[in-house]
Structures are given as C-alpha cells and as structure tokens.
Design an enzyme around this catalytic site. Structure first.
Site, PDB file in Angstrom:
ATOM      1  N   HIS A  18       0.947  -1.269   0.096  1.00 34.46           N
ATOM      2  CA  HIS A  18      -0.140  -0.335   0.257  1.00 34.46           C
ATOM      3  C   HIS A  18       0.551   1.314  -0.055  1.00 34.46           C
ATOM      4  CE1 HIS A  18       0.783   0.337   4.695  1.00 34.46           C
ATOM      5  NE2 HIS A  18       0.697  -0.984   4.442  1.00 34.46           N
ATOM      6  N   CYS A 126       2.092  -9.408  20.696  1.00 43.24           N
ATOM      7  CA  CYS A 126       0.748  -8.825  20.177  1.00 43.24           C
ATOM      8  C   CYS A 126       1.030 -10.054  18.611  1.00 43.24           C
ATOM      9  CB  CYS A 126       0.928  -7.445  19.708  1.00 43.24           C
ATOM     10  SG  CYS A 126       0.168  -6.602  18.725  1.00 43.24           S
ATOM     11  N   CYS A 129       1.964  -7.057  15.622  1.00 42.32           N
ATOM     12  CA  CYS A 129       3.232  -6.626  15.834  1.00 42.32           C
ATOM     13  C   CYS A 129       4.310  -7.834  15.996  1.00 42.32           C
ATOM     14  CB  CYS A 129       3.260  -6.013  16.969  1.00 42.32           C
ATOM     15  SG  CYS A 129       2.731  -3.843  17.504  1.00 42.32           S
ATOM     16  N   HIS A 146      -2.396  -1.909  18.237  1.00 45.33           N
ATOM     17  CA  HIS A 146      -3.805  -3.119  16.893  1.00 45.33           C
ATOM     18  C   HIS A 146      -4.878  -2.700  17.979  1.00 45.33           C
ATOM     19  CE1 HIS A 146       0.064  -4.095  15.125  1.00 45.33           C
ATOM     20  NE2 HIS A 146      -0.283  -3.872  14.047  1.00 45.33           N
TER      21      HIS A 146
HETATM   22  N1  MSP Z   1       8.411  -6.997   8.633  1.00 41.92           N
HETATM   23  C1  MSP Z   1       9.006  -5.190   9.085  1.00 41.92           C
HETATM   24  C2  MSP Z   1      10.575  -4.996   9.325  1.00 41.92           C
HETATM   25  C3  MSP Z   1      11.451  -5.600   9.296  1.00 41.92           C
HETATM   26  S1  MSP Z   1      12.787  -5.090   8.761  1.00 41.92           S
HETATM   27  C4  MSP Z   1      14.350  -5.483   8.859  1.00 41.92           C
HETATM   28  C5  MSP Z   1       7.900  -4.576   9.246  1.00 41.92           C
HETATM   29  N2  MSP Z   1       7.428  -4.426   7.581  1.00 41.92           N
HETATM   30  S2  MSP Z   1       6.060  -3.666   7.854  1.00 41.92           S
HETATM   31  O1  MSP Z   1       5.405  -3.827   6.413  1.00 41.92           O
HETATM   32  O2  MSP Z   1       4.825  -4.056   8.667  1.00 41.92           O
HETATM   33  O3  MSP Z   1       6.562  -2.308   7.629  1.00 41.92           O
HETATM   34  C6  MSP Z   1       7.587  -1.787   6.487  1.00 41.92           C
HETATM   35  C7  MSP Z   1       7.634  -0.464   6.642  1.00 41.92           C
HETATM   36  O4  MSP Z   1       5.920   0.835   6.390  1.00 41.92           O
HETATM   37  C8  MSP Z   1       7.771   0.422   7.893  1.00 41.92           C
HETATM   38  O5  MSP Z   1       8.990   1.071   7.686  1.00 41.92           O
HETATM   39  C9  MSP Z   1       6.095   1.067   7.821  1.00 41.92           C
HETATM   40  O6  MSP Z   1       6.919   3.044   9.083  1.00 41.92           O
HETATM   41  C10 MSP Z   1       6.079   1.331   6.452  1.00 41.92           C
HETATM   42  N3  MSP Z   1       5.433   1.937   6.682  1.00 41.92           N
HETATM   43  C11 MSP Z   1       3.597   1.088   6.780  1.00 41.92           C
HETATM   44  N4  MSP Z   1       2.730   2.467   6.779  1.00 41.92           N
HETATM   45  C12 MSP Z   1       3.012   3.364   6.641  1.00 41.92           C
HETATM   46  C13 MSP Z   1       2.164   4.383   6.629  1.00 41.92           C
HETATM   47  N5  MSP Z   1       0.853   4.256   6.633  1.00 41.92           N
HETATM   48  N6  MSP Z   1       3.175   5.919   6.261  1.00 41.92           N
HETATM   49  C14 MSP Z   1       4.511   5.641   6.046  1.00 41.92           C
HETATM   50  N7  MSP Z   1       5.188   3.969   5.993  1.00 41.92           N
HETATM   51  C15 MSP Z   1       4.144   3.678   6.703  1.00 41.92           C
HETATM   52  O7  MSP Z   1       7.682  -3.464  10.008  1.00 41.92           O
END
Ligand code: MSP
Length: 511
Positions: A18, A126, A129, A146
């Site tokens: 997304h 969780c 998370c 969450h």
């Molecule tokens: N899998 C872990 C990261 C492991 S790194 C060794 C994770 N994945 S995630 O898919 O949940 O998120 C990945 C990235 O997407 C994060 O940096 C997170 O901040 C970013 N974003 C997810 N939603 C976001 C927004 N709404 N806005 C900006 N970035 C966001 O965490």
C-alpha cells in the site's frame, strides 16, 4: 570511490503493498538514484519478511502452506515496485537459503560469544506487531498499537543478553551523533536505552515457521531476530561471497518510526554481540496518514478509506508514476508525519508539475520551435539565470546528501520558478528572431537541462523525457553529476520536440 548501501525495511507479506510501504521504498529509491548520479558505488536493497506467526496464520487462513503463500504474496511487492519505477539492486526474501545460512552464522557467533542463554519466557504477545509486551507496557492487556487482546505466552526460550549492552549503546550514541536521524528520533532511542534494557526472548517453540536454531533445532528464531539480519545476508555475511567489509561501513537503513526500537537499540547491540560494527546510520521517517478528506470516488470505500486500502497502482494509473513519486517525496519532510490526501496530490500535480514544470518546458519548446527554426540555441556564459542555477545545484545536492528529498525538490523547483520569472521579465514571445531571442532561449534551455538532472532521482522517466525534448541524447543520469551539473554544458543545435503536454491538468474532485 565512495560507497552507499541503502535498505528499506523488509515488508510483511501478509499485507498487500500500500501507499505506506511505497513511501519507504520511493524515498530509498530516490536516495539510491541520487548516489548513483553522483558516481557512488551504490547498492539498494529491499525485500519481504516472510516468517513469523502472522504470516503462518495468513497462510492457514488462505488454505495454503506458508511457502506457497509467501511465493504469491512476495511477488505482489515486486509488481508494486515495478509500477513505481523502483530500481533495487537486490530483492531479498527471508525464506531464501542464503538468508538461513547468514542468520545461523550470525546468531551462532552471538551464542559463541556468550550473549545467548536459555530461560522461561512468560508474558504477553501481539501477533500483529510480532512483539512482546509486559502488562505495564500494554494498554490494560491490549496492544497499544493494534488494540487487540494480547496473547498470554509461557515458553522455554533462548534469550539475548540485551541488558549487557546499555553502556556500549550509550557510548555509540555519544561518539556517533548522526547514528540516528532526525534528532528527535535519536533522542527517543536514547531515552529508551537510558530507561534500562531487559534481555529479550529470541526463539519460539510454539511455531515452526522460521529459521531453525542451529544448536537447538526444536526452536526457530523469533521473526524480528531473523528479519534484521537480512541487511547482512544481502552483503554475504558469513558466506563464501562475503562483502560485509565492503558495504557495511557505508550502510544506511531507512525505516518507519514504529520500528525504531528494533533498529536503533536491538540491532546495534546484536551486531556488537556478533563482533561486528553496527550499521553506520539509521534514517527514521514518519507515517503518512489519511486526513479528514475523502479520497477519490474510486478509492473511497464505504465510510471512508484507510491508507492501507490504497494500492500504489491506483495512484500511478490516475496521476502517472513520476507524479506519485514526486508527491511522496515532496509533500512531507522525512522524519515528520504527513497527511496523504487526494486533494493534496491533485494540488501538487496541478501547481508544481503542470503549472511550473510542465508550462516551462511547453513554453520554451514552443517558442524555440516557432522562432528559432526548431534548434535549441546555446546559453550565454554569464546569464542572470546562472546564479539561480548555481544556488539550486548546491542546495539540491546538500539536501539529497543529508537525506532530505523534500528540501532537495524544493531547491530544484526554485530554479524552475526563477526560470519562469526570467521568461516573464524578458518576454521572448514579444521578440523577433535574432541574437537576443536566441540568448534568452538558450539560457532557459540550459536551466531546463539542469532541472532534468536535479529532478532525475525523484522523476527518472519525466526527466529523461525532458532531456529528449530539448534535443539531448541518452538520459540526464548518463554523465556524472560533477561534470554535467555545471552551467554552460548545453551546447545548442539539438532538435527541439514540443510533444504532448508533460502533465495535462487534472480537475480537482468536488464531492
Ligand atoms: N517486517 C517489518 C520490518 C522488518 S525490517 C528488518 C515491518 N514490516 S511492515 O510491512 O509492517 O512495514 C514496513 C515499513 O512500511 C515500515 O517502515 C513502516 O513504517 C512502513 N509503513 C507502513 N505503513 C505506513 C504508513 N502509513 N506511512 C509510512 N510508512 C508506513 O515492520
């Protein structure tokens, strides 16, 4: 030669890609493109995080094995990144054999160094998370992020002696003030360390979807523990093709603010425990939030829309790839939270892209086509535009170098504004063909050439298109920045192409 190794977080494959994910990835891509442009030996890593309970649950929910499920869902990220013109050098999947090998080597080193021990874990967890909570750190037994009820867990686990690293972490922050940027996030990480560190459980026995613990095969590593190590897998740590010493001293992790503790506290401690220098820099970004505004009708689900409902391709279809990239990079300064709205992207598109950049290119190419025989005249050695160009070049470069894409684009757009103002003042449309007109148009073309170079990390396709329109061969990033980004390199005589409007205006959605 200078080196630059930049990484995004690896994305959980239970979600479809997304705009939030796109935000991390576009920023990293633009930074990587900038460093390639200035001639740095650059490596850009992204990928998918495929272990953990959340992924295993999602696979079961979809009646697939975790491996089948991750094969399908990881691919969706590659497709999203192709749609956004993301040029990564490596795409890692944590289910690859190379990752298993590196994780096991790395954690065996931590174990051999005496920082891993066995104990019983009892507490709250969780799944969303993939993180542990205590009753105090929870919201009355619910996850503070969450809102879901936390699961009680009691397992015999292997623990990492994080508490042994408090002093070393504090010393790292002291001696490397730029270890975490921006400063507000550095302070947050520091406060966490100063608050006291507890040892953490790093293995699980209740699930089997993970990297097996080499010295105790009934256990798999807890997903965060394997995930962080991906950054080393990609440089070959512990394997035959080991290039850790080449890339690690130049490593930069770009991460969202909610995963700060993992990257800025756990990860450097883990590296120290394995006998390795920590990553050299962590750049933290904020979140994109959907404001009170509704998005376009196609995007708006009943009762409004969540950011996680917006697939990047919905935006690229509507606005074009480079306009989406521009908006993500320009609207919010890296580190702050930003508001994502359809109105916002439409406004940026119409103002910065259609009115400022698009009109400038259209104006200049139209006049040259009609009054200069369609061939671009050369610029003057000493034009009043030269100073504006010089300022834009310096400010844009400084901003990219300090991980500030929005400021870099602001500086580049300063040159667009100065060039439009210059044309207003000189009014070449009133001039007859001749030396004066040629000089004005040559200067404007030179400014456009420089804009194409400066904007190329953010908007690679549009910049290449402008390059072609002003009669140049190749692309703005073919030549190293230090040579190409100097006033007077536009030689003239190139065939000018007016072409279709670069950014046809978009009507704002009126609900
Ligand atoms: N899998 C872990 C990261 C492991 S790194 C060794 C994770 N994945 S995630 O898919 O949940 O998120 C990945 C990235 O997407 C994060 O940096 C997170 O901040 C970013 N974003 C997810 N939603 C976001 C927004 N709404 N806005 C900006 N970035 C966001 O965490």
């Amino acid at each position: 030669m200078a080196r630059f190794y930049i990484t995004t977080p690896i994305y959980y494959v239970n979600d479809a890609p997304h705009v939030g994910h796109a935000y991390s990835t576009v920023n990293a891509d633009a930074l990587a493109r900038w460093h390639r442009l200035i001639g740095d030996d650059t490596k850009f890593l992204t990928g998918t995080d495929e272990h953990g309970q959340k992924v295993a649950d999602a696979a079961a929910h979809n009646s697939m094995s975790p491996r089948e499920w991750t094969d399908v869902t990881s691919q969706r990220f590659r497709e999203a990144w192709a749609a956004l013109d993301i040029r990564y050098d490596d795409f890692i999947r944590t289910t690859e054999p190379r990752h298993y090998e590196t994780v096991q080597k790395f954690l065996t080193a931590v174990h051999d160094n005496g920082y891993i021990y066995k104990d019983t874990y009892q507490g709250l967890y969780c799944v969303s998370c993939e993180d542990y909570y205590t009753l105090e750190s929870s919201d009355e037994g619910r996850c503070p992020i969450h809102g879901r009820v936390l699961t009680e867990m009691r397992e015999e686990n292997w623990f990492f002696r994080l508490s042994a690293f408090e002093d070393r972490l504090l010393a790292l922050y002291e001696t490397h003030p730029q270890f975490v940027t921006p400063e507000t996030k550095r302070n947050e990480a520091l406060a966490f360390i100063k608050g006291g560190l507890r040892d953490i459980s790093i293995t699980r026995t209740s699930i089997s979807w993970g990297v097996p613990v080499p010295w105790d095969p009934d256990h798999v590593f807890y997903v965060w523990y394997d995930a962080l190590i991906n950054y080393l897998t990609a440089v070959g740590y512990g394997r035959e093709d080991d290039e850790t010493s080449t890339w690690w001293p130049h490593s930069h992790h770009l991460i969202g603010k909610e995963i700060l503790r993992f990257h800025c506290v756990w990860w450097p401690a883990m590296c120290m425990a394995a006998g390795l220098e920590p990553v050299s820099h962590v750049q933290v970004h904020g979140w994109l939030l959907v404001g009170g505004q509704k998005l376009s009708k196609t995007m708006a689900a009943e009762g409004g829309v969540k950011l996680t409902d917006i697939a990047p391709v919905m935006l690229t279809d509507e606005f074009g790839v480079d306009a989406v990239r521009y908006y993500l990079l320009r609207e919010t300064s890296l580190g702050n939270d930003g508001d994502f709205s359809h109105e916002g992207i439409t406004a940026r598109y119409n103002t910065d892209l259609a009115n400022n950049l698009g009109n400038l290119v259209a104006r200049v190419t139209t006049i040259v086509a009609s009054k200069c025989d369609g061939r671009g005249p050369a610029p003057e050695v000493d034009s009043e535009l030269r100073d504006a160009a010089q300022t834009a070049i310096i400010d844009t470069a400084l901003a990219w170098n300090r991980f500030a894409p929005s400021f870099a684009l602001e500086a580049t757009w300063g040159l667009i504004g100065a060039t439009n103002a210059y044309l207003e003042r000189r009014a070449p449309w009133k001039m007859s063909p001749g030396e004066e007109l040629d000089a004005v148009m040559g200067n404007a073309l030179e400014a456009i050439r420089l804009v194409a170079i400066l904007a190329s990390p953010a908007m690679p396709a549009v910049s290449a298109n402008i390059w072609w329109r002003i009669g140049l061969e190749g692309t703005p990033s073919d030549e190293e920045f230090a040579q190409s980004a100097t006033w007077g390199r536009y030689r003239g005589a190139g065939l000018i192409e007016k072409g279709q409007p670069l950014f046809p205006r978009i009507k704002a959605v009126v609900e």
